[in-house]
Motif scaffolding. Structure first.
Motif, PDB file in Angstrom:
ATOM      1  N   PHE A 182       1.235   6.582  45.849  1.00  0.00           N
ATOM      2  CA  PHE A 182       1.343   7.900  45.213  1.00  0.00           C
ATOM      3  C   PHE A 182       1.376   7.759  43.702  1.00  0.00           C
ATOM      4  O   PHE A 182       0.703   8.511  42.992  1.00  0.00           O
ATOM      5  N   MET A 183       2.169   6.807  43.182  1.00  0.00           N
ATOM      6  CA  MET A 183       2.240   6.600  41.740  1.00  0.00           C
ATOM      7  C   MET A 183       0.868   6.263  41.168  1.00  0.00           C
ATOM      8  O   MET A 183       0.447   6.816  40.136  1.00  0.00           O
ATOM      9  N   ALA A 184       0.164   5.348  41.834  1.00  0.00           N
ATOM     10  CA  ALA A 184      -1.159   4.947  41.346  1.00  0.00           C
ATOM     11  C   ALA A 184      -2.141   6.113  41.397  1.00  0.00           C
ATOM     12  O   ALA A 184      -2.923   6.324  40.467  1.00  0.00           O
ATOM     13  N   GLY A 185      -2.092   6.891  42.491  1.00  0.00           N
ATOM     14  CA  GLY A 185      -3.002   8.025  42.618  1.00  0.00           C
ATOM     15  C   GLY A 185      -2.734   9.102  41.587  1.00  0.00           C
ATOM     16  O   GLY A 185      -3.670   9.633  40.969  1.00  0.00           O
ATOM     17  N   PHE A 186      -1.458   9.424  41.377  1.00  0.00           N
ATOM     18  CA  PHE A 186      -1.102  10.434  40.377  1.00  0.00           C
ATOM     19  C   PHE A 186      -1.520   9.974  38.990  1.00  0.00           C
ATOM     20  O   PHE A 186      -2.089  10.743  38.210  1.00  0.00           O
ATOM     21  N   CYS A 187      -1.249   8.714  38.671  1.00  0.00           N
ATOM     22  CA  CYS A 187      -1.623   8.187  37.369  1.00  0.00           C
ATOM     23  C   CYS A 187      -3.140   8.181  37.205  1.00  0.00           C
ATOM     24  O   CYS A 187      -3.660   8.464  36.120  1.00  0.00           O
ATOM     25  N   GLY A 188      -3.870   7.856  38.272  1.00  0.00           N
ATOM     26  CA  GLY A 188      -5.325   7.870  38.204  1.00  0.00           C
ATOM     27  C   GLY A 188      -5.863   9.252  37.850  1.00  0.00           C
ATOM     28  O   GLY A 188      -6.799   9.381  37.050  1.00  0.00           O
ATOM     29  N   LEU A 189      -5.256  10.280  38.425  1.00  0.00           N
ATOM     30  CA  LEU A 189      -5.673  11.648  38.101  1.00  0.00           C
ATOM     31  C   LEU A 189      -5.382  11.983  36.642  1.00  0.00           C
ATOM     32  O   LEU A 189      -6.188  12.640  35.969  1.00  0.00           O
ATOM     33  N   VAL A 190      -4.223  11.528  36.147  1.00  0.00           N
ATOM     34  CA  VAL A 190      -3.878  11.787  34.750  1.00  0.00           C
ATOM     35  C   VAL A 190      -4.824  11.041  33.817  1.00  0.00           C
ATOM     36  O   VAL A 190      -5.195  11.557  32.753  1.00  0.00           O
ATOM     37  N   ILE A 191      -5.241   9.835  34.199  1.00  0.00           N
ATOM     38  CA  ILE A 191      -6.205   9.083  33.392  1.00  0.00           C
ATOM     39  C   ILE A 191      -7.518   9.859  33.276  1.00  0.00           C
ATOM     40  O   ILE A 191      -8.087  10.002  32.179  1.00  0.00           O
TER      41      ILE A 191
END
Length: 283
Positions: A182-191
């Motif tokens: 979840f952390m990686a996915g959320f951060c990917g969207l923010v990137i």
């Protein structure tokens, strides 16, 4: 004079492109990344320890201070980098480090490696913490800056309250590795959001040289101001207390008082109480 005309000339293009609401939402997402990385994990500490063979309840907590170590130390690096190379490139670099560390934690098989990856993840998150506030300072002045920061900090206060409940929910439908997914996915969207929508906000003429002398001069300006130094020291004491609570909260609520799945509710109640107390101090 309208609110838009009261803004610096450089901010008009940015606000016109993003819209004030989207800009605030993006900055809030950058702040929330850090809250998710800390508080969303709290319900999963017991599962993590059991899965990775770490029986010591106190050592399980290391995933929190390890993250905060990287987060704290790298802020003094990303600050000067953002002043020299602009906001966007260092921000994207830090977010990429955070995302890759979270992905690495998803596949980790031993506890010590997880602790190391958490420190790396915190180092990446330092960019979002430092640069999120810098973005606001680049674009707003006076009352507009205060109003914008108040909205951003509201998200910063609310996110830790909600994150443990989100973590508990995720643990009901997936293993603890899913928290890092979840952390990686959320951060990917923010990137993606940052790369596509956020323009550079620091003017070329406002950039500082990335040299030891320039960095020391900058810190000298901050620490040479008595009011600033007093606030820094007070914040450090309060933040240290908060980190002590975060590190031990899961062990106290779950393993000592036996709250189990109710832990996020008790954690949220404490956070709501703190917000209410802070608010009453301004009335």
């Amino acid at each position: 004079m309208s609110a838009m005309s009261a803004l610096p000339a450089s901010s008009s293009a940015v606000i016109g492109r993003l819209g004030r609401t989207e800009f605030i939402a993006l900055v809030a997402a950058l702040i929330a990344i850090n809250a998710f990385a800390i508080d969303i994990m709290l319900p999963g500490l017991q599962d993590i320890g059991q899965s990775l063979g770490e029986a010591d309840e106190n050592r399980r907590q290391l995933v929190i201070p390890a993250y905060m170590l990287g987060f704290g130390v790298l802020q003094i690096v990303f600050g000067p980098l953002a002043d020299r190379f602009g906001r966007k490139k260092p921000l994207l670099a830090g977010l990429a480090v955070y995302c890759l560390a979270a992905l690495g934690a998803f596949f980790v098989t031993d506890f010590n490696t997880l602790v190391a990856l958490r420190a790396l993840q915190g180092a990446g998150a330092a960019a979002s913490a430092v640069i999120a506030v810098a973005l606001v300072r680049d674009l707003f002045v006076g009352d507009q800056m205060a109003k914008t920061l108040s909205l951003v900090f509201m998200v910063m206060m609310v996110s830790p309250i909600l994150a443990p409940s989100l973590g508990q929910f995720l643990l009901t439908i997936m293993s603890w590795q899913g928290l890092f997914g979840f952390m990686a996915g959320f951060c990917g969207l923010v990137i993606i959001w940052t790369a596509l929508r956020l323009p550079e906000t620091l003017k070329p003429e406002n950039r500082r040289a990335f040299t030891p002398a320039s960095i020391i001069e900058g810190f000298g300006i901050v620490f040479g101001n008595r009011v600033s130094l007093t606030y820094i020291m007070a914040t450090a004491v309060l933040f240290g207390t908060l980190m002590g609570f975060l590190t031990s909260s899961q062990q106290i609520y779950v393993e000592h008082f036996g709250m189990g799945a109710l832990f996020p509710l008790f954690f949220a109640a404490g956070g709501i109480g703190n917000i209410g107390h802070a608010g009453s101090g301004h009335t």
